[in-house]
Design a protein around this motif. Structure first.
Motif, PDB file in Angstrom:
ATOM      1  N   ALA A  26       6.272  17.922  11.067  1.00  0.00           N
ATOM      2  CA  ALA A  26       4.968  18.036  11.724  1.00  0.00           C
ATOM      3  C   ALA A  26       4.955  19.380  12.442  1.00  0.00           C
ATOM      4  O   ALA A  26       5.804  19.635  13.291  1.00  0.00           O
ATOM      5  N   CYS A  27       4.017  20.227  12.077  1.00  0.00           N
ATOM      6  CA  CYS A  27       3.935  21.563  12.669  1.00  0.00           C
ATOM      7  C   CYS A  27       2.931  21.575  13.810  1.00  0.00           C
ATOM      8  O   CYS A  27       1.899  20.911  13.750  1.00  0.00           O
ATOM      9  N   GLY A  28       3.253  22.351  14.835  1.00  0.00           N
ATOM     10  CA  GLY A  28       2.284  22.585  15.888  1.00  0.00           C
ATOM     11  C   GLY A  28       1.019  23.147  15.265  1.00  0.00           C
ATOM     12  O   GLY A  28       1.063  23.808  14.222  1.00  0.00           O
ATOM     13  N   GLY A  29      -0.119  22.889  15.888  1.00  0.00           N
ATOM     14  CA  GLY A  29      -1.413  23.270  15.327  1.00  0.00           C
ATOM     15  C   GLY A  29      -1.557  24.727  14.963  1.00  0.00           C
ATOM     16  O   GLY A  29      -2.240  25.077  14.007  1.00  0.00           O
ATOM     17  N   GLY A  30      -0.880  25.625  15.695  1.00  0.00           N
ATOM     18  CA  GLY A  30      -1.008  27.050  15.431  1.00  0.00           C
ATOM     19  C   GLY A  30       0.122  27.646  14.626  1.00  0.00           C
ATOM     20  O   GLY A  30       0.153  28.857  14.389  1.00  0.00           O
ATOM     21  N   LYS A  57      -0.558  14.483  13.312  1.00  0.00           N
ATOM     22  CA  LYS A  57       0.622  15.000  12.616  1.00  0.00           C
ATOM     23  C   LYS A  57       1.905  14.273  13.005  1.00  0.00           C
ATOM     24  O   LYS A  57       2.681  13.883  12.133  1.00  0.00           O
ATOM     25  N   THR A  58       2.124  14.072  14.286  1.00  0.00           N
ATOM     26  CA  THR A  58       3.354  13.416  14.736  1.00  0.00           C
ATOM     27  C   THR A  58       3.357  11.939  14.366  1.00  0.00           C
ATOM     28  O   THR A  58       4.321  11.440  13.773  1.00  0.00           O
ATOM     29  N   THR A  59       2.293  11.243  14.684  1.00  0.00           N
ATOM     30  CA  THR A  59       2.223   9.803  14.407  1.00  0.00           C
ATOM     31  C   THR A  59       2.305   9.524  12.914  1.00  0.00           C
ATOM     32  O   THR A  59       3.084   8.673  12.466  1.00  0.00           O
ATOM     33  N   VAL A  60       1.524  10.247  12.123  1.00  0.00           N
ATOM     34  CA  VAL A  60       1.527  10.056  10.670  1.00  0.00           C
ATOM     35  C   VAL A  60       2.861  10.525  10.093  1.00  0.00           C
ATOM     36  O   VAL A  60       3.421   9.880   9.198  1.00  0.00           O
ATOM     37  N   GLY A  61       3.380  11.625  10.614  1.00  0.00           N
ATOM     38  CA  GLY A  61       4.660  12.137  10.138  1.00  0.00           C
ATOM     39  C   GLY A  61       5.784  11.135  10.325  1.00  0.00           C
ATOM     40  O   GLY A  61       6.621  10.955   9.427  1.00  0.00           O
ATOM     41  N   GLU A  62       5.819  10.488  11.483  1.00  0.00           N
ATOM     42  CA  GLU A  62       6.853   9.467  11.726  1.00  0.00           C
ATOM     43  C   GLU A  62       6.729   8.320  10.731  1.00  0.00           C
ATOM     44  O   GLU A  62       7.730   7.821  10.216  1.00  0.00           O
ATOM     45  N   ARG A  63       5.502   7.912  10.432  1.00  0.00           N
ATOM     46  CA  ARG A  63       5.303   6.811   9.478  1.00  0.00           C
ATOM     47  C   ARG A  63       5.705   7.239   8.067  1.00  0.00           C
ATOM     48  O   ARG A  63       6.330   6.469   7.331  1.00  0.00           O
ATOM     49  N   ALA A  93      -9.616  26.806  10.187  1.00  0.00           N
ATOM     50  CA  ALA A  93      -9.873  26.119   8.919  1.00  0.00           C
ATOM     51  C   ALA A  93      -9.497  26.961   7.705  1.00  0.00           C
ATOM     52  O   ALA A  93      -8.830  26.455   6.795  1.00  0.00           O
ATOM     53  N   PRO A  94      -9.871  28.252   7.655  1.00  0.00           N
ATOM     54  CA  PRO A  94      -9.504  29.039   6.470  1.00  0.00           C
ATOM     55  C   PRO A  94      -7.987  29.168   6.288  1.00  0.00           C
ATOM     56  O   PRO A  94      -7.491  29.206   5.160  1.00  0.00           O
ATOM     57  N   VAL A  95      -7.261  29.210   7.391  1.00  0.00           N
ATOM     58  CA  VAL A  95      -5.804  29.336   7.312  1.00  0.00           C
ATOM     59  C   VAL A  95      -5.192  28.021   6.830  1.00  0.00           C
ATOM     60  O   VAL A  95      -4.317  28.020   5.959  1.00  0.00           O
ATOM     61  N   TYR A  96      -5.652  26.897   7.376  1.00  0.00           N
ATOM     62  CA  TYR A  96      -5.163  25.595   6.910  1.00  0.00           C
ATOM     63  C   TYR A  96      -5.460  25.430   5.423  1.00  0.00           C
ATOM     64  O   TYR A  96      -4.619  24.954   4.658  1.00  0.00           O
ATOM     65  N   GLU A  97      -6.653  25.821   5.029  1.00  0.00           N
ATOM     66  CA  GLU A  97      -7.058  25.696   3.629  1.00  0.00           C
ATOM     67  C   GLU A  97      -6.151  26.505   2.706  1.00  0.00           C
ATOM     68  O   GLU A  97      -5.790  26.058   1.618  1.00  0.00           O
ATOM     69  N   THR A  98      -5.778  27.689   3.155  1.00  0.00           N
ATOM     70  CA  THR A  98      -4.921  28.569   2.361  1.00  0.00           C
ATOM     71  C   THR A  98      -3.528  27.983   2.155  1.00  0.00           C
ATOM     72  O   THR A  98      -2.969  28.058   1.068  1.00  0.00           O
ATOM     73  N   VAL A 140       5.237  18.523   4.644  1.00  0.00           N
ATOM     74  CA  VAL A 140       4.826  19.271   5.830  1.00  0.00           C
ATOM     75  C   VAL A 140       3.396  18.878   6.196  1.00  0.00           C
ATOM     76  O   VAL A 140       2.505  18.908   5.344  1.00  0.00           O
ATOM     77  N   LEU A 141       3.195  18.533   7.473  1.00  0.00           N
ATOM     78  CA  LEU A 141       1.864  18.178   7.963  1.00  0.00           C
ATOM     79  C   LEU A 141       1.377  19.260   8.910  1.00  0.00           C
ATOM     80  O   LEU A 141       2.088  19.644   9.843  1.00  0.00           O
ATOM     81  N   VAL A 142       0.170  19.764   8.642  1.00  0.00           N
ATOM     82  CA  VAL A 142      -0.452  20.770   9.496  1.00  0.00           C
ATOM     83  C   VAL A 142      -1.829  20.274   9.912  1.00  0.00           C
ATOM     84  O   VAL A 142      -2.384  19.369   9.296  1.00  0.00           O
ATOM     85  N   GLY A 143      -2.380  20.879  10.952  1.00  0.00           N
ATOM     86  CA  GLY A 143      -3.711  20.514  11.418  1.00  0.00           C
ATOM     87  C   GLY A 143      -3.805  20.727  12.916  1.00  0.00           C
ATOM     88  O   GLY A 143      -2.816  21.041  13.586  1.00  0.00           O
TER      89      GLY A 143
END
Length: 177
Positions: free
Chosen positions: A82-86, A19-25, A143-148, A10-13
């Motif tokens: 790849a998750c949407g940013g939110g 996320k999409t480009t890296v996720g596809e690779r 940032a705190p949510v991504y970190e968690t 799972v890619l977040v950010g």
């Protein structure tokens, strides 16, 4: 995790992190299907994300996004998601993502993100007020949510998508070891 068929990558950010480009690779290299939750939202809604935002507001979009995350996480086939940013703003989605997969936060400075996204892009409704100020605010608040939720963090600032994909897969392999 690469040997565990139940686990997703799972890619977040934030938007523009890759996320999409890296996720596809990553999906290509892992020989897994790739899923973008924004695409799932569009399929569920039967209309583009920008239109969902315009007619249903952010709350309506987030409700659809919650369903998209649940659907992706429920897949019996290991995916790269790849998750949407939110997407991580919803506590239930955070729990599902963390339980169902290895979560990698793709992180970049707001000025780098702003250079990657087009402020006029109608597909990015949150950027209506200007990309850099919005991305600075989102970076601070999220940032705190991504970190968690993240099992690993990968900086994307000065890397190509292929370089980021390599580091993401190294993190995944390290976790599986």
């Amino acid at each position: 995790m690469t040997d565990d068929p139940r686990r997703h990558l799972v890619l977040v950010g934030l938007m523009g992190a890759g996320k999409t480009t890296v996720g596809e690779r990553c999906a290509q290299r892992l020989d897994r299907p790739f899923v973008d939750t924004d695409d799932l939202v569009q399929t569920l809604a039967g209309r583009p994300v920008a239109e969902v935002f315009a007619t249903d507001g952010e709350a309506g979009f987030r409700a659809l996004e919650r369903h998209a995350v649940a659907d992706a996480c429920a897949s019996p086939v290991p995916l790269v998601i790849a998750c949407g940013g939110g997407a991580v703003l919803d506590p239930d989605s955070r729990r599902r993502l963390h339980t169902a997969g290895f979560v990698v936060w793709l992180r970049a400075r707001p000025d780098v993100l702003a250079g990657r996204v087009d402020a006029e892009d109608l597909e990015r409704p949150l950027l209506a007020g200007g990309s850099l100020p919005t991305l600075e605010r989102l970076a601070t608040t999220r940032a705190p949510v991504y970190e968690t939720v993240a099992d690993a963090t990968v900086a994307t600032d000065d890397r190509t998508p292929d370089e980021v994909a390599t580091v993401v897969l190294e993190e995944l392999a390290r976790c599986a070891a």
